[in-house]
Design a protein around this motif. Sequence first.
Motif, PDB file in Angstrom:
ATOM      1  N   ARG A 195       0.818  -1.218   0.000  1.00 54.29           N
ATOM      2  CA  ARG A 195       0.000   0.000   0.000  1.00 54.29           C
ATOM      3  C   ARG A 195       0.852   1.270   0.000  1.00 54.29           C
ATOM      4  NH1 ARG A 195      -3.894  -2.481   4.499  1.00 54.29           N
ATOM      5  NH2 ARG A 195      -5.158  -3.776   3.111  1.00 54.29           N
TER       6      ARG A 195
ATOM      7  N   SER B  42     -10.926  -1.421  -0.876  1.00 57.34           N
ATOM      8  CA  SER B  42      -9.888  -2.444  -0.730  1.00 57.34           C
ATOM      9  C   SER B  42      -9.704  -2.871   0.719  1.00 57.34           C
ATOM     10  CB  SER B  42      -8.564  -1.975  -1.336  1.00 57.34           C
ATOM     11  OG  SER B  42      -8.080  -0.837  -0.662  1.00 57.34           O
TER      12      SER B  42
ATOM     13  N   GLY C  68      -7.134  -5.909   1.088  1.00 60.61           N
ATOM     14  CA  GLY C  68      -6.350  -5.916  -0.140  1.00 60.61           C
ATOM     15  C   GLY C  68      -5.732  -4.582  -0.495  1.00 60.61           C
TER      16      GLY C  68
ATOM     17  N   VAL D 110      -5.124  -2.175  -4.331  1.00 57.90           N
ATOM     18  CA  VAL D 110      -5.382  -2.038  -5.760  1.00 57.90           C
ATOM     19  C   VAL D 110      -4.150  -1.435  -6.410  1.00 57.90           C
ATOM     20  CG1 VAL D 110      -6.784  -0.909  -7.527  1.00 57.90           C
ATOM     21  CG2 VAL D 110      -7.858  -1.703  -5.419  1.00 57.90           C
TER      22      VAL D 110
ATOM     23  N   LEU E  75      -6.561  -6.126  -8.250  1.00 61.22           N
ATOM     24  CA  LEU E  75      -6.938  -6.172  -6.844  1.00 61.22           C
ATOM     25  C   LEU E  75      -6.281  -7.409  -6.254  1.00 61.22           C
ATOM     26  CD1 LEU E  75      -8.543  -5.419  -4.298  1.00 61.22           C
ATOM     27  CD2 LEU E  75     -10.520  -6.605  -5.303  1.00 61.22           C
TER      28      LEU E  75
ATOM     29  N   THR F 165      -5.837  -9.540  -2.910  1.00 62.28           N
ATOM     30  CA  THR F 165      -6.353  -9.802  -1.572  1.00 62.28           C
ATOM     31  C   THR F 165      -5.508 -10.914  -0.961  1.00 62.28           C
ATOM     32  OG1 THR F 165      -7.912 -11.582  -2.139  1.00 62.28           O
ATOM     33  CG2 THR F 165      -8.692  -9.293  -2.426  1.00 62.28           C
TER      34      THR F 165
ATOM     35  N   PHE G 197     -13.991  -5.485  -7.663  1.00 67.17           N
ATOM     36  CA  PHE G 197     -14.583  -5.590  -6.332  1.00 67.17           C
ATOM     37  C   PHE G 197     -15.832  -6.465  -6.329  1.00 67.17           C
ATOM     38  CE2 PHE G 197     -11.933  -1.826  -5.476  1.00 67.17           C
ATOM     39  CZ  PHE G 197     -11.275  -2.311  -4.349  1.00 67.17           C
TER      40      PHE G 197
END
Length: 177
Positions: free
Chosen positions: A117, A128, A133, A135, A143, A145, A169
């Motif tokens: 992140r 997210s 997760g 993105v 994405l 996860t 999503f």
Amino acid sequence: MSARLRRVLVVPVALLGFAVAGCGNSIDGAAVAQPGSPDVGSVSSGTSPSGASADCAALTKALGRLVSDRPHLTEAVLPGSTDPTCSWSKGPTNVMSTLTASVRPQVTDPAVIVEMRNGTNVVADPRSAAFGGVVLDVVAMALLTPQHSIIVNALDPSVSDATKLDVAFAIAEYLEN
């Protein structure tokens, strides 16, 4: 981001010859997955912890209105994979209308996701967090996860990054339910 992780996310998309997706910084939206249907057979070994399959027929049903304007479904399995790549288009010869999603079961340590992140190519999307997760905008919208890698792209220039993320999503929501 490590070179290995970048290859894991980029290579499958690059192999399909997708156009480069636009860059985004922050995108808000809402996933709209339809409830999973237990009567749809799976052609993939990829299932979620809840047992939802990642086969294209089930994903089409789960995505509902997000792909309803693209009724032509193509399913392909890339060499070295058992997981399908699903492509929805407006017709069998209308390649430029294609929206594509690839779902791979992939276990990723949550600590790695937290570290990612802070990296480059991160798209700030508050959804997210609900999936634990991150993105990434890496040739496509990805994405990641703790259980899956979901990559969505579109050859159709009218498909926005927000729509690609809505698809990602919605798939994540479907796989969790």
